[in-house]
Scaffold this motif. Structure first.
Motif, short mmCIF file in Angstrom:
data_model
loop_
_atom_site.label_atom_id
_atom_site.label_comp_id
_atom_site.label_asym_id
_atom_site.label_seq_id
_atom_site.Cartn_x
_atom_site.Cartn_y
_atom_site.Cartn_z
N LYS A 126 27.86 36.79 45.31
CA LYS A 126 26.46 36.35 45.26
C LYS A 126 25.70 37.06 44.14
O LYS A 126 24.96 36.44 43.37
CB LYS A 126 25.78 36.63 46.60
N ARG A 127 25.93 38.36 44.03
CA ARG A 127 25.24 39.14 43.01
C ARG A 127 25.66 38.70 41.61
O ARG A 127 24.83 38.59 40.69
CB ARG A 127 25.53 40.63 43.20
N ILE A 128 26.95 38.45 41.42
CA ILE A 128 27.46 38.02 40.12
C ILE A 128 26.90 36.65 39.74
O ILE A 128 26.50 36.42 38.59
CB ILE A 128 29.00 37.98 40.13
N THR A 129 26.85 35.75 40.70
CA THR A 129 26.31 34.41 40.45
C THR A 129 24.85 34.48 40.02
O THR A 129 24.43 33.83 39.04
CB THR A 129 26.43 33.54 41.71
N GLU A 151 39.96 44.66 47.99
CA GLU A 151 39.59 44.02 49.25
C GLU A 151 39.87 42.52 49.17
O GLU A 151 40.00 41.95 48.09
CB GLU A 151 38.10 44.25 49.55
N ALA A 152 39.93 41.91 50.31
CA ALA A 152 40.16 40.46 50.37
C ALA A 152 38.98 39.73 49.76
O ALA A 152 37.82 40.16 49.91
CB ALA A 152 40.35 40.02 51.81
N PRO A 153 39.23 38.63 49.06
CA PRO A 153 38.15 37.89 48.41
C PRO A 153 37.07 37.40 49.38
O PRO A 153 35.92 37.23 48.97
CB PRO A 153 38.87 36.71 47.75
N ASP A 154 37.45 37.16 50.66
CA ASP A 154 36.47 36.65 51.61
C ASP A 154 35.86 37.75 52.47
O ASP A 154 35.16 37.46 53.44
CB ASP A 154 37.11 35.58 52.50
N SER A 155 36.10 39.00 52.13
CA SER A 155 35.47 40.10 52.88
C SER A 155 33.97 40.09 52.64
O SER A 155 33.48 39.49 51.67
CB SER A 155 36.06 41.44 52.46
N GLU A 167 35.42 31.70 43.80
CA GLU A 167 35.98 30.48 44.42
C GLU A 167 35.60 30.43 45.89
O GLU A 167 35.25 29.36 46.41
CB GLU A 167 37.50 30.48 44.25
N ARG A 168 35.71 31.55 46.59
CA ARG A 168 35.34 31.60 48.01
C ARG A 168 33.83 31.41 48.20
O ARG A 168 33.41 30.76 49.16
CB ARG A 168 35.77 32.93 48.63
#
Length: 257
Positions: free
Chosen positions: A204-207, A192-196, A254-255
């Motif tokens: 958010k979950r990874i952060t 999927e697109a990075p900004d989807s 990054e997004r």
């Protein structure tokens, strides 16, 4: 004949003090694990310091799931070492206990290896949602392989002891297992697109997960990330963290940032 200046116990007294049944004590004697002397007046069994030392060793080794035949070999080896060095009681007990500690530590190391392999196998199933027979074969092979010292040495070259305490290396807790769920989600959305919406939810979950995993130490998280990046043509250093997966994570973060 009685041993002089040594407290001796009858089989009943020894059983009462140790909670080892009289029947079991007799069985140990039959197997040659214990060798009590006999009272010269009534031929009752009498147990002294040597018997108590051996009984203590038997109790520990049985707790560690050794067979009685294996225990007999270990006892004979330990007794040979003690007899060759000193008959002094303190020295004998010290050497025996040190030998037992060595056995316990070796078994702990072996069990940690099994724990990590079991965790890794469960982890891979959690990531993929299926059983990989090749990984099961690898599991069987790894059980009998010596520990990889080179990887540990490399880690110590890159990270300080304090950093290694924090990092998710050789840990098998629920926090570490949570990454398997995240990794599975990454595989589901990697194209999927990075900004989807889905990609940004993952970012958010990874952060949030990274902050939890590294106790808020962003610098250490970045250092670990750089360490696990596989070089071209190299296998992933961490299960599932292929070059493709890591590029996707970098793009969505990054997004998000």
């Amino acid at each position: 004949m009685k041993r002089m200046d040594v407290k001796l116990y009858t089989v009943g007294q020894l059983s009462n003090l140790t909670k080892v049944s009289i029947r079991t004590l007799h069985y140990y004697e039959k197997l040659g694990l214990l060798n009590p002397i006999r009272d010269e007046n009534n031929q009752y069994r009498l147990y002294g310091d040597r018997d108590i030392l051996r009984l203590q060793q038997i109790a520990i080794l049985k707790k560690m799931k050794f067979k009685l035949s294996e225990i007999a070999v270990i006892l004979d080896q330990n007794e040979t070492l003690v007899d060759e060095s000193s008959h002094h009681a303190v020295s004998a007990w010290t050497q025996s206990l040190e030998g037992q500690l060595s056995i316990v530590r070796k078994q702990q190391e072996d069990l940690r290896k099994v724990e990590q392999l079991l965790f890794s196998t469960l982890y891979s199933i959690r990531v993929t949602g299926q059983v990989n027979l090749e990984e099961m074969l690898h599991f069987i092979k790894e059980l009998d392989q010596p520990k990889d010292r080179s990887r540990g040495a490399l880690l110590r070259e890159v990270f300080s002891p304090e950093e290694l305490e924090v990092m998710p290396i050789n840990k098998t807790g629920p926090v570490e297992m949570e990454w398997a769920d995240i990794l599975r989600e990454i595989h589901n959305h990697i194209h999927e697109a990075p900004d989807s919406n889905a990609s940004q939810k993952l970012a958010k979950r990874i952060t949030e997960y990274a902050l939890l995993l590294f106790n808020g130490d962003e610098q250490l998280a970045e250092k670990y990330w750089e360490y696990i990046v596989p070089e071209d043509g190299q296998s992933p250093r961490v299960y599932g963290m292929t070059s493709e997966v890591m590029r996707y994570i970098e793009k969505i973060l990054e997004r998000w940032g």
